[in-house]
Enzyme design. Sequence first.
Site, PDB file in Angstrom:
ATOM      1  N   SER A   1       1.713   2.994   5.024  1.00 45.90           N
ATOM      2  CA  SER A   1       2.683   3.642   5.911  1.00 45.90           C
ATOM      3  C   SER A   1       3.389   2.677   6.866  1.00 45.90           C
ATOM      4  O   SER A   1       4.043   3.115   7.815  1.00 45.90           O
ATOM      5  CB  SER A   1       2.014   4.768   6.715  1.00 45.90           C
ATOM      6  OG  SER A   1       1.524   5.770   5.841  1.00 45.90           O
TER       7      SER A   1
ATOM      8  N   ALA B   1       0.820  -1.212   0.000  1.00 50.47           N
ATOM      9  CA  ALA B   1       0.000   0.000   0.000  1.00 50.47           C
ATOM     10  C   ALA B   1       0.858   1.267   0.000  1.00 50.47           C
ATOM     11  O   ALA B   1       2.088   1.220   0.043  1.00 50.47           O
ATOM     12  CB  ALA B   1      -0.930  -0.013   1.206  1.00 50.47           C
ATOM     13  N   HIS B   2       0.180   2.422  -0.029  1.00 52.61           N
ATOM     14  CA  HIS B   2       0.870   3.707  -0.154  1.00 52.61           C
ATOM     15  C   HIS B   2       1.760   4.018   1.044  1.00 52.61           C
ATOM     16  O   HIS B   2       1.443   3.704   2.182  1.00 52.61           O
ATOM     17  CB  HIS B   2      -0.130   4.845  -0.399  1.00 52.61           C
ATOM     18  CG  HIS B   2      -1.209   4.977   0.633  1.00 52.61           C
ATOM     19  ND1 HIS B   2      -2.254   5.828   0.483  1.00 52.61           N
ATOM     20  CD2 HIS B   2      -1.404   4.376   1.823  1.00 52.61           C
ATOM     21  CE1 HIS B   2      -3.050   5.765   1.515  1.00 52.61           C
ATOM     22  NE2 HIS B   2      -2.549   4.877   2.343  1.00 52.61           N
ATOM     23  N   ASN B   3       2.905   4.623   0.735  1.00 60.98           N
ATOM     24  CA  ASN B   3       3.875   5.096   1.733  1.00 60.98           C
ATOM     25  C   ASN B   3       4.525   3.975   2.546  1.00 60.98           C
ATOM     26  O   ASN B   3       5.152   4.229   3.572  1.00 60.98           O
ATOM     27  CB  ASN B   3       3.240   6.116   2.678  1.00 60.98           C
ATOM     28  CG  ASN B   3       2.908   7.415   1.967  1.00 60.98           C
ATOM     29  OD1 ASN B   3       1.760   7.622   1.540  1.00 60.98           O
ATOM     30  ND2 ASN B   3       3.890   8.292   1.814  1.00 60.98           N
TER      31      ASN B   3
END
Length: 349
Positions: free
Chosen positions: A260, A240-242
Amino acid sequence: MQFSALQLATMLDGKLEGNPDVKVSNIAKIEEAGEGMLSFIANPKYEEFIYTTNASILIVNESLVIERPIHATLIRVKDAYSSFALLLEQYRYLTGNKSGIQQPSYIPQSVKMGDNVFVGAFAYLGENVVLGNNVKIYPGVYLGDNVIVNNDAVLYPGVKVYDNCIVGSRVILHAGCVIGGDGFGFAPQPDGSYKKVPQIGNVVIHDEVEIGANTTIDRATMGSTVIRKGVKLDNLIQVAHNVDIGTNTVIAAQTGVSGSTKIGQSCVIGGQVGMVGHIHIADGTKINAQSGLSKSVTTPNTSLTGSPAYDYKSSLKSQAIFRNLPDLEKRVKELEEMVRQLLQERAGV
């Protein structure tokens, strides 16, 4: 292509035993190899095949003891498995060393290419794309605007790399993987609906990373989703993102890493593992298949299993107790009966 035993021994810095002129033109498993084929033996379980294989050349460990006559020419090396892997790498390079631009493909004038680049048919390259030396772009690949693909990277058919993402040197992206799709960011609204949060970051893949087929790595909301040097990701993984995945970490298929989360270096993560977002995984952590992580791992070199995940050694003790539950139940009932009888005797019943 044919190679003699002498050529292979020279390439591997190995010791030759047998006919130096025997040639091979193909590679096979030791139990299936025939004349003109090369194989290897590294696992003691397969040593019996040394005496029955029809392979012309075998790569073996220096320490291997031969007890009976054999057919094959031997090349003795320090590590047969690593040497065979080196030969396979060279073989793949020789057979896959494509170059040139196939048509139809879309390549704007703003694209910059290094030497010996291959672009397969039906590939689409966006504006200001940069391809380093020896990059291989197979048919059906999409590269968005401003994508950078560094030296010796290989992008297999159907790979999609969205705008502004960076692919390091000697990276391998297998068929169908998607790099830089939008992260899963939606803001709840008073009326119960969700408003999309624009994802304006990118994905940065460092050198010597390999990413399996149909794996997806989301772009950051802001900043970068980072896959660091030497990471190996299996097929069908969701990052997923970050997220930040540390150097030389390996992750097996169907694992999901939420937004994250930061994974340390040299971690080993089994298949179908799930991780919540915004946690940290310490260096050297080992996570068993189908485990679920709901909190950070702060102690390096920890082994975990279960959902929620907990210490692996403790889980083995728990499993042993669980297997003995029927006997424990029987013993408890016997003790209860003994106590009941003692109480009756004391009561004079």
